[in-house]
Design a protein around this motif. Structure first.
Motif, PDB file in Angstrom:
ATOM      1  N   GLN A 119      45.635 -31.869  63.182  1.00 42.37           N
ATOM      2  CA  GLN A 119      45.716 -31.682  61.713  1.00 42.37           C
ATOM      3  C   GLN A 119      46.129 -30.208  61.793  1.00 42.37           C
ATOM      4  O   GLN A 119      45.439 -29.460  62.092  1.00 42.37           O
ATOM      5  CB  GLN A 119      44.515 -32.024  60.864  1.00 42.37           C
ATOM      6  N   LYS A 120      47.331 -30.022  60.982  1.00 40.35           N
ATOM      7  CA  LYS A 120      47.785 -28.522  61.169  1.00 40.35           C
ATOM      8  C   LYS A 120      46.797 -28.005  59.714  1.00 40.35           C
ATOM      9  O   LYS A 120      46.543 -28.550  58.684  1.00 40.35           O
ATOM     10  CB  LYS A 120      49.325 -28.663  60.455  1.00 40.35           C
TER      11      LYS A 120
ATOM     12  N   HIS B 225      44.022 -25.136  68.264  1.00 41.04           N
ATOM     13  CA  HIS B 225      42.799 -26.007  67.593  1.00 41.04           C
ATOM     14  C   HIS B 225      43.292 -27.003  66.609  1.00 41.04           C
ATOM     15  O   HIS B 225      42.852 -28.226  66.806  1.00 41.04           O
ATOM     16  CB  HIS B 225      42.126 -25.016  66.717  1.00 41.04           C
ATOM     17  N   ASP B 226      44.556 -26.653  66.199  1.00 45.71           N
ATOM     18  CA  ASP B 226      45.122 -27.707  65.024  1.00 45.71           C
ATOM     19  C   ASP B 226      45.495 -28.912  65.973  1.00 45.71           C
ATOM     20  O   ASP B 226      45.625 -29.848  65.405  1.00 45.71           O
ATOM     21  CB  ASP B 226      46.319 -26.914  64.347  1.00 45.71           C
TER      22      ASP B 226
ATOM     23  N   LYS C 162      45.053 -20.945  66.602  1.00 42.15           N
ATOM     24  CA  LYS C 162      45.562 -21.349  65.741  1.00 42.15           C
ATOM     25  C   LYS C 162      46.200 -22.856  66.083  1.00 42.15           C
ATOM     26  O   LYS C 162      45.918 -23.863  66.022  1.00 42.15           O
ATOM     27  CB  LYS C 162      46.355 -20.839  64.835  1.00 42.15           C
ATOM     28  N   ASP C 163      47.227 -22.652  67.139  1.00 38.18           N
ATOM     29  CA  ASP C 163      47.987 -23.765  67.578  1.00 38.18           C
ATOM     30  C   ASP C 163      47.294 -24.709  68.492  1.00 38.18           C
ATOM     31  O   ASP C 163      47.436 -25.814  68.295  1.00 38.18           O
ATOM     32  CB  ASP C 163      49.210 -23.157  68.306  1.00 38.18           C
TER      33      ASP C 163
ATOM     34  N   VAL D 265      43.866 -26.456  59.740  1.00 36.15           N
ATOM     35  CA  VAL D 265      42.491 -26.718  60.142  1.00 36.15           C
ATOM     36  C   VAL D 265      41.846 -25.309  60.411  1.00 36.15           C
ATOM     37  O   VAL D 265      40.861 -24.802  60.013  1.00 36.15           O
ATOM     38  CB  VAL D 265      41.972 -27.841  61.085  1.00 36.15           C
TER      39      VAL D 265
END
Length: 386
Positions: A144-145, A138-139, A135-136, A147
């Motif tokens: 963009q958070k 990739h975003d 998560k962290d 995603v």
């Protein structure tokens, strides 16, 4: 397991046919870019740095089908831009599937759940969702958070509807091997296959600081594969390509293996490197000076170890030396010991920068076409009035 086996058999038969026909150069995957527009602006992307007049252009469905017919490759990957933005994407995919092409629709998945009704599950269709890590990570990579969560939700929704889904990850410098291993564990839990490739150093990408060089790439992938011993990560790559990433094979790239067609035409020499365009696939194959590209030959290719150039090489190597391929498949990728010799860079030709020239040429074509269309409309209006 039936669908991957079916796919591998079809592609294997295609490769054997090319060998029996004595063809030196042949395409394996058509990289079809029907548009460059995207709904994300990733810092490592070098594909969306165009003026709006170009970002707003689209290949028609007929142009996409003609490209697939002209190329003849058994697989069609549809990257972009974001292909789900294209209003005819459902029709494009249906036409390719009807031609019995294996279609890999590459998407960041922000629109996937909303647009699933455009598609039907088929052994010829695969969604390839862009995920660069957990998560962290990739975003941050896509700037963009939220995603990652939307992409994972879309993956689950697509799988629930009977679609085959894989993920594709671009690996940059600074991504720790332990974190990549955790990401691969996650893809296993998610029940999807995964493809990985070191990011190509696009000259127009906003972030130029985090592209891996070849030495770092090999070290990183050795560390990742060492952490994966005993685990059943489902890679969508040949064993020899993974062995190459770990530094155990010294390969030359095969740029014609994954030719690219986009709104400019057929891209010389490959999907990653825009050094001019041709109108036809035949012209691309016959007029490109293939020997002037590749690591050790051209500065822009120096650090490239991307799948689009080297997976076709690995596929050819597996046909040429099936026992080596079988050995890697049985024993796994070697993660210690000496690496294969690196390619000498001392004689590579310097980079040429022609991006602006190509953009100006395309803009002139667009303005000419728009002027011709406006003149035709004016003439038709005048005729009606008369």
């Amino acid at each position: 397991m039936a669908i991957p086996f079916f796919k591998e058999m079809r592609i294997g038969a295609y490769l054997m046919k090319q060998k029996l026909l004595g063809r030196k150069r042949y395409p394996l995957v058509l990289m079809l870019e029907p548009l460059f527009r995207c709904n994300l602006a990733c810092v490592g992307c070098g594909k969306i740095d165009y003026p709006d007049a170009i970002l707003n252009r689209r290949m028609s469905a007929q142009e996409c089908w003609d490209a697939a017919d002209e190329c003849g490759a058994p697989m069609v990957a549809i990257p972009g831009g974001e292909p789900l933005i294209h209003k005819e994407i459902g029709e494009i995919v249906r036409g390719l599937v009807a031609r019995k092409k294996f279609v890999s629709l590459c998407t960041n998945a922000l629109l996937l759940e909303k647009k699933l009704d455009l598609f039907e599950p088929s052994p010829y269709l695969f969604f390839s969702v862009h995920l660069d890590g957990l998560k962290d990570h990739h975003d941050k990579a896509v700037s963009q958070k939220g995603v990652f969560d939307r992409a994972v939700s879309a993956i689950k929704a697509a799988k629930a509807r009977g679609f085959t889904v894989n993920v594709n990850a671009t690996i940059f410098d600074g991504h720790a091997a332990e974190d990549i291993a955790k990401f691969l564990d996650f893809t296993t839990e998610l029940g999807v296959g995964v493809s990985m490739s070191p990011g190509y150093a696009y000259e127009r990408a906003p972030d130029q600081e985090h592209f891996l060089n070849r030495t770092k790439t090999k070290k990183l992938f050795r560390d990742v594969f060492a952490l994966g011993k005993g685990k059943k990560w489902n890679f969508m790559h040949s064993g020899l390509f993974l062995d190459f990433l770990a530094g155990n094979q010294s390969y030359e790239c095969t740029p014609w293996g994954m030719p690219a067609r986009n709104i400019f035409g057929w891209q010389k020499p490959c999907y990653l490197l825009g050094e001019g365009y041709t109108k036809t696939f035949k012209e691309l194959m016959e007029t490109t000076d293939w020997d002037s590209y590749g690591t050790g030959r051209y500065e822009k290719c120096a650090d490239c170890m991307a799948h689009c150039g080297y997976e076709p090489t690995a596929a050819d190597a597996a046909l040429t030396n099936p026992f080596k391929a079988m050995w890697v498949a049985l024993r796994g990728v070697r993660t210690s010991g000496p690496m294969a010799p690196e390619i000498d860079l001392s004689n590579q030709r310097p980079a040429q920068y022609i991006f602006s020239e190509q953009v100006q040429k395309k803009l002139s074509e667009i303005r000419r076409d728009e002027a011709a269309t406006a003149a035709a409309k004016q003439q038709a209006k005048a005729s009606t009035a008369a």
